[in-house]
Design a protein around this motif. Structure first.
Motif, PDB file in Angstrom:
ATOM      1  N   MET A  13      42.637  31.177  38.298  1.00 39.09           N
ATOM      2  CA  MET A  13      43.475  32.704  38.319  1.00 39.09           C
ATOM      3  C   MET A  13      42.514  33.608  38.185  1.00 39.09           C
ATOM      4  O   MET A  13      42.839  34.658  38.580  1.00 39.09           O
ATOM      5  CB  MET A  13      44.145  32.162  36.588  1.00 39.09           C
ATOM      6  N   PHE A  14      41.240  32.467  38.108  1.00 38.12           N
ATOM      7  CA  PHE A  14      40.500  33.471  38.242  1.00 38.12           C
ATOM      8  C   PHE A  14      39.855  34.023  39.884  1.00 38.12           C
ATOM      9  O   PHE A  14      39.697  35.343  40.527  1.00 38.12           O
ATOM     10  CB  PHE A  14      39.026  33.286  37.909  1.00 38.12           C
ATOM     11  N   ILE A  15      40.117  32.868  40.970  1.00 42.57           N
ATOM     12  CA  ILE A  15      40.344  33.501  42.159  1.00 42.57           C
ATOM     13  C   ILE A  15      41.437  34.274  42.795  1.00 42.57           C
ATOM     14  O   ILE A  15      41.537  35.472  43.018  1.00 42.57           O
ATOM     15  CB  ILE A  15      40.174  31.692  42.596  1.00 42.57           C
TER      16      ILE A  15
ATOM     17  N   TYR B 182      39.018  39.820  32.127  1.00 41.74           N
ATOM     18  CA  TYR B 182      38.929  40.051  33.676  1.00 41.74           C
ATOM     19  C   TYR B 182      40.496  40.643  34.291  1.00 41.74           C
ATOM     20  O   TYR B 182      40.921  41.525  34.708  1.00 41.74           O
ATOM     21  CB  TYR B 182      38.574  38.930  34.679  1.00 41.74           C
ATOM     22  N   ALA B 183      41.377  39.977  33.772  1.00 45.01           N
ATOM     23  CA  ALA B 183      42.906  40.498  34.260  1.00 45.01           C
ATOM     24  C   ALA B 183      43.335  41.799  34.109  1.00 45.01           C
ATOM     25  O   ALA B 183      43.441  42.958  34.334  1.00 45.01           O
ATOM     26  CB  ALA B 183      43.895  39.981  34.350  1.00 45.01           C
ATOM     27  N   VAL B 184      43.143  42.246  32.574  1.00 44.42           N
ATOM     28  CA  VAL B 184      43.567  43.506  31.807  1.00 44.42           C
ATOM     29  C   VAL B 184      42.664  45.119  32.785  1.00 44.42           C
ATOM     30  O   VAL B 184      43.452  45.828  33.632  1.00 44.42           O
ATOM     31  CB  VAL B 184      43.323  43.494  30.573  1.00 44.42           C
ATOM     32  N   SER B 185      40.717  44.393  32.666  1.00 43.98           N
ATOM     33  CA  SER B 185      40.377  45.179  33.310  1.00 43.98           C
ATOM     34  C   SER B 185      40.875  45.985  35.103  1.00 43.98           C
ATOM     35  O   SER B 185      39.772  46.381  35.714  1.00 43.98           O
ATOM     36  CB  SER B 185      39.012  45.143  33.851  1.00 43.98           C
TER      37      SER B 185
ATOM     38  N   LEU C 218      40.863  37.784  44.485  1.00 42.32           N
ATOM     39  CA  LEU C 218      41.672  38.105  45.770  1.00 42.32           C
ATOM     40  C   LEU C 218      42.256  39.240  45.340  1.00 42.32           C
ATOM     41  O   LEU C 218      42.848  40.363  46.100  1.00 42.32           O
ATOM     42  CB  LEU C 218      41.973  36.770  46.339  1.00 42.32           C
ATOM     43  N   MET C 219      43.102  39.473  44.699  1.00 37.70           N
ATOM     44  CA  MET C 219      44.187  40.429  44.509  1.00 37.70           C
ATOM     45  C   MET C 219      43.605  41.933  43.862  1.00 37.70           C
ATOM     46  O   MET C 219      43.886  43.016  45.032  1.00 37.70           O
ATOM     47  CB  MET C 219      45.378  40.697  43.214  1.00 37.70           C
ATOM     48  N   ARG C 220      41.997  42.227  43.850  1.00 38.43           N
ATOM     49  CA  ARG C 220      41.429  43.237  43.467  1.00 38.43           C
ATOM     50  C   ARG C 220      41.317  43.075  44.628  1.00 38.43           C
ATOM     51  O   ARG C 220      40.469  44.615  45.158  1.00 38.43           O
ATOM     52  CB  ARG C 220      40.461  42.777  42.088  1.00 38.43           C
ATOM     53  N   LEU C 221      40.133  42.748  45.660  1.00 41.83           N
ATOM     54  CA  LEU C 221      39.228  42.865  46.839  1.00 41.83           C
ATOM     55  C   LEU C 221      40.375  44.172  47.865  1.00 41.83           C
ATOM     56  O   LEU C 221      41.983  43.528  48.655  1.00 41.83           O
ATOM     57  CB  LEU C 221      39.606  41.528  47.926  1.00 41.83           C
TER      58      LEU C 221
END
Lengths: 490, 364
Positions: free
Chosen positions: A420-422, B135-138, A426-429
């Motif tokens: 989930m972190f990865i 991490y997700a919400v931010s 990836l979605m932020r990149l």
């Protein structure tokens, strides 16, 4: 009183390869200043000196001299700064009267000296397809691209970057196809850049990338000419840097890194199959060992009972936790790889055999690791090398370590949290401002004809939409040549 | 009127499918089947369909109320109740969304503890999950949409796992059909209504959708898809379990996946539970994001401050519910609150809004 340039140059350069000589022509003294290590001596003697010495014309002033010399890059200048800059790039400074401040700057730099002229794409090998690669010389590289894309639309835009190295960097794109926004982004980021020496295009890659704190490469760097040609015609921007055989292209998506040019040289079914194999390889390489840790540490009930006995048998003598066992083998493989890439080719091969086979076998016999783990680790190491772009395969090899640690803490939950972190990362990149995970997210179903699988050429007649090209159409479709619509063969 | 959400922060209007779809999914692993069964017996599946269909009206109301031009419920509150009372009511919503997130969060921790790691402490699981939620919400709303996308895809694959309990199931368990009164069916709808909760987050993220009015069909599709999923799960459950056993099951869905045996994997429910994280994360994050959004819009509190604060409370609150009885009571409370929120408060708001709009038109 203006400074005397001839003397000033002497002052500036204390270097021993800086030469100042005089030559007598028609009773006049001509003064030359140049760096002997930079200029092309053959050109100097044949094209410059011989013409000047054998001429019958009167040499009165600089204009006469300028007309005499058959070299394109020649200009009169009196600006000390500019002259000394040109000299450090391989020009000759020519004066008739050393007391005057004006002289001619003649560019006779030796561009080929110390550079190889061809490259066999050894690092991105393909069985089928052209094997011509980029070299260190930017002019050769531009020439290679021009030869492949015969169109006036191919634009090279050159900039000089690096306060010490003064590297020539060229942005290449197809006008009327590539979205100008991408070109602007690249140009802006290159111009904003302040760096001393650009050793390689990967410096540019790291500095102009959207996010510097990421494991994932945000621009493709490749030495294959066909790959860059393909990037350009699909609407990407390429960045060439002098002194680097690797050319960058962007904006990219994660899935671009798993595309090999060879996919297009094979029939589409085979091409797609191999591409899917690569996806499987990546998933396996990242997850296999962490699954092993999670299952053997926490979830041994997941193993079916038929499979249980071979696993127990192979692990019965191993005294360590699965985590230590896995880390031991994974780090061994990493050591082998690192040593292999630092050693000369022939030694490296030998080391691979010694390390891989002998060490592995010995480790199992010494009960340091289990047989099954040895299979998994070597398979996942193998799978990580299926990635066509080297930078991405580095990323994939690294990613498994955090997952192994997470798996040893919280088993399957840990692995999922890592994934989930990865995924979130990836979605932020973004690569040059466009999302990194398209066409998966944001979802673009029209671009699926050439991403996970490589469809036949009848389906890829349009460019992928996520690059926002100005011209969508690539080519028009032909009528099918097979039996097709007439079953009676008339 | 609020400032329009900037173009590059909005998402395609059709993505409401994934946002609604994922919000309504996490309840599947909980005991909605046994709750519905207590009132409606083998007809419980009809109650689920009724509930699903009735929510289409709610979606219609929300789109009518918030569309033209796009706004969120905070604006509606302000226009209806005036600034001060409107803002107060909006702040109350923070509590509601927070409880919604807490419910999903605490239940997932419990599943992890009961099914996978009996010895793992609540604060450990909670802490790890809080990290990823932060991490997700931010990352902003777009990232949440991305998570929802994967959160809808992943469990859709798990639907195929229903094949195994169907093979073991008995169709006679569903018979006789329609032998409960309509009132009983409605009661069952209410007591299992929590599986449909999450749709009301639409009230907050509505202005983040591009051309929402044109894409209203996707919201309805999402609801249809959810209804289909829930109905098929409850039918399979009713076929697989006897009513007496089902009444006392806490996680019937997980119980069914337990029987799946493949040649390379046993205890399939482990895979199910871990895959479920892809659903849980967006289902917690969306309400939490709504909380931060309300606090930003009403109290001008920056999400950078409000998010750690909210997550700290979420963490502490999850530690407080340390027994099954408390979680049960919490579930009952949530069902009451959510049910009245969706079926009473939203229509109430809608009616007042329509009346006000009519009066406003006449004055002009």
């Amino acid at each position: 009183m203006l400074p005397n340039i001839h003397k000033a140059l002497r002052e500036i350069s204390k270097s021993s390869d800086f030469v100042q000589t005089t030559i007598t022509v028609q009773g006049k003294l001509l003064h030359f200043s140049y760096y002997a290590s930079l200029i092309n001596h053959e050109q100097f003697h044949h094209d410059l000196l011989s013409f000047i010495q054998t001429t019958n014309c009167e040499i009165e002033n600089l204009d006469d001299l300028k007309a005499l010399i058959p070299i394109e890059e020649i200009k009169a200048s009196s600006d000390l700064k500019q002259i000394s800059l040109s000299l450090t790039k391989g020009s000759i400074f020519l004066q008739i009267d050393p007391h005057l401040n004006e002289g001619l700057v003649v560019n006779i730099a030796d561009l080929q000296l110390g550079l190889r002229t061809n490259n066999d794409t050894e690092n991105e090998y393909s069985v089928i397809g052209p094997k011509v690669g980029f070299v260190e010389n930017i002019d050769t590289n531009m020439n290679l691209l021009r030869k492949g894309l015969v169109s006036e639309k191919l634009i090279f835009e050159e900039h000089t970057i690096g306060s010490v190295s003064k590297t020539r960097v060229a942005i290449a794109y197809l006008e009327g196809i590539t979205n100008p926004q991408h070109v602007n982004t690249v140009r802006q980021r290159l111009l904003d850049l302040d760096f001393e020496v650009i050793f390689d295009s990967s410096f540019l890659d790291q500095i102009i990338a959207d996010n510097s704190n990421t494991l994932f490469p945000l621009l493709i760097s490749t030495e294959r000419v066909d790959r860059i040609k393909y990037s350009l015609i699909s609407g990407q921007v390429a960045i060439l840097s002098n002194g680097s055989p690797y050319v960058l292209s962007g904006p990219t998506t994660l899935f671009d890194f798993l595309i090999s040019p060879e996919d297009y040289y094979l029939p589409w079914i085979l091409g797609s199959f191999f591409r899917l194999i690569r996806y499987f390889g990546v998933a396996f390489s990242i997850l296999a060992t962490s699954f092993y840790v999670a299952i053997l540490t926490f979830h041994y009930t997941v193993i079916p009972k038929e499979l249980l006995s071979p696993i127990i048998e192979s692990r019965i003598n191993v005294p360590f936790l699965p985590l230590l066992e896995v880390l031991f083998l994974e780090i061994t493989i990493e050591l082998l790889r690192e040593a292999g890439s630092r050693l000369p080719t022939k030694v490296g091969q030998t080391l691979g055999i010694v390390g891989g086979i002998v060490l592995g076998q010995a480790a199992v016999q010494a009960a340091l690791t289990s047989n099954i783990l040895l299979i998994i680790v070597s398979l996942s190491a193998l799978a990580s090398f299926t990635t066509p772009i080297f930078k991405m395969s580095n990323t994939i090899r690294f990613l498994r370590f955090p997952l192994i640690v997470l798996a040893s803490f919280w088993g399957g939950l840990g692995i999922m949290i890592g994934i989930m972190f990865i995924l979130g990362h990836l979605m932020r990149l973004k690569s040059l401002g466009s999302p990194y995970l398209v066409p998966l997210f944001p979802f673009r179903y029209k671009d699926y004809s050439d991403s996970f699988i490589r469809s036949s050429f009848t389906l890829t007649s349009n460019r992928n939409k996520y690059l926002r090209p100005i011209l969508t159409k690539r080519y028009s479709l032909q009528e099918g040549k097979d039996i097709g619509d007439d079953y009676n063969n008339e | 009127m609020q400032n329009r959400v900037k173009e590059n922060y909005t998402i395609s209007g059709s993505f409401v499918f994934f946002l609604i779809g994922v919000s309504q999914t996490p309840g599947i692993v909980l005991n909605f089947q046994s709750l519905a069964l207590r009132d409606a017996g083998q007809d419980a599946w009809i109650s689920i369909i009724l509930m699903g269909l009735s929510l289409h009206f709610i979606i219609w109301m929300i789109y009518k109320m918030l569309g033209y031009p796009a706004k969120d419920v905070i604006d509606v509150h302000r226009t209806i109740f005036g600034n001060f009372i409107g803002n107060t009511v909006s702040l109350l919503l923070v509590g509601y969304y927070f409880i919604l997130a807490l419910f999903v969060f605490r239940n997932y921790i419990e599943i992890i503890q009961v099914w996978v790691f009996p010895t793992l402490k609540t604060w450990v699981v909670g802490g790890v999950l809080i990290c990823i939620i932060y991490y997700a919400v931010s990352g902003g709303f777009r990232i949440l949409t991305g998570y929802s996308f994967f959160g809808v895809l992943a469990p859709t694959v798990l639907i195929f796992a229903l094949y195994f309990p169907i093979r073991q199931g008995n169709l006679n368990n569903l018979l006789p059909v329609f032998n409960h009164s309509f009132l009983d069916l409605l009661k069952a709808s209410k007591s299992s209504s929590f599986i449909f909760f999450g749709i009301e987050t639409l009230l907050i993220y509505f202005p983040f959708l591009k051309l929402p009015e044109k894409n209203v069909k996707w919201a309805h599709f999402a609801l249809l898809f959810t209804t289909f999923k829930h109905t098929s799960v409850i039918i399979v459950t009713l076929m697989y379990f006897s009513q007496g056993l089902l009444k006392h099951s806490l996680w019937p869905t997980l119980g069914m996946t337990k029987i799946i045996e493949l040649s390379f994997i046993e205890r399939f429910e482990y895979l199910f539970i871990f895959m479920w994280l892809t659903v849980i994360i967006p289902a917690i994050c969306i309400p939490i994001w709504c909380c931060t959004r309300i606090m930003k819009r009403v109290a001008k509190l920056k999400p950078r401050l409000s998010l750690p604060f909210l997550l700290a409370i979420l963490f502490i609150a999850a530690l407080m519910f340390n027994e099954r009885i408390k979680i049960d009571a919490f579930e009952k409370f949530l069902i009451e609150m959510g049910f009245y929120f969706i079926f009473v408060y939203i229509p109430f708001l809608f009616i007042i809004y329509v009346i006000r709009a009519k009066i406003g038109l006449k004055r002009k």
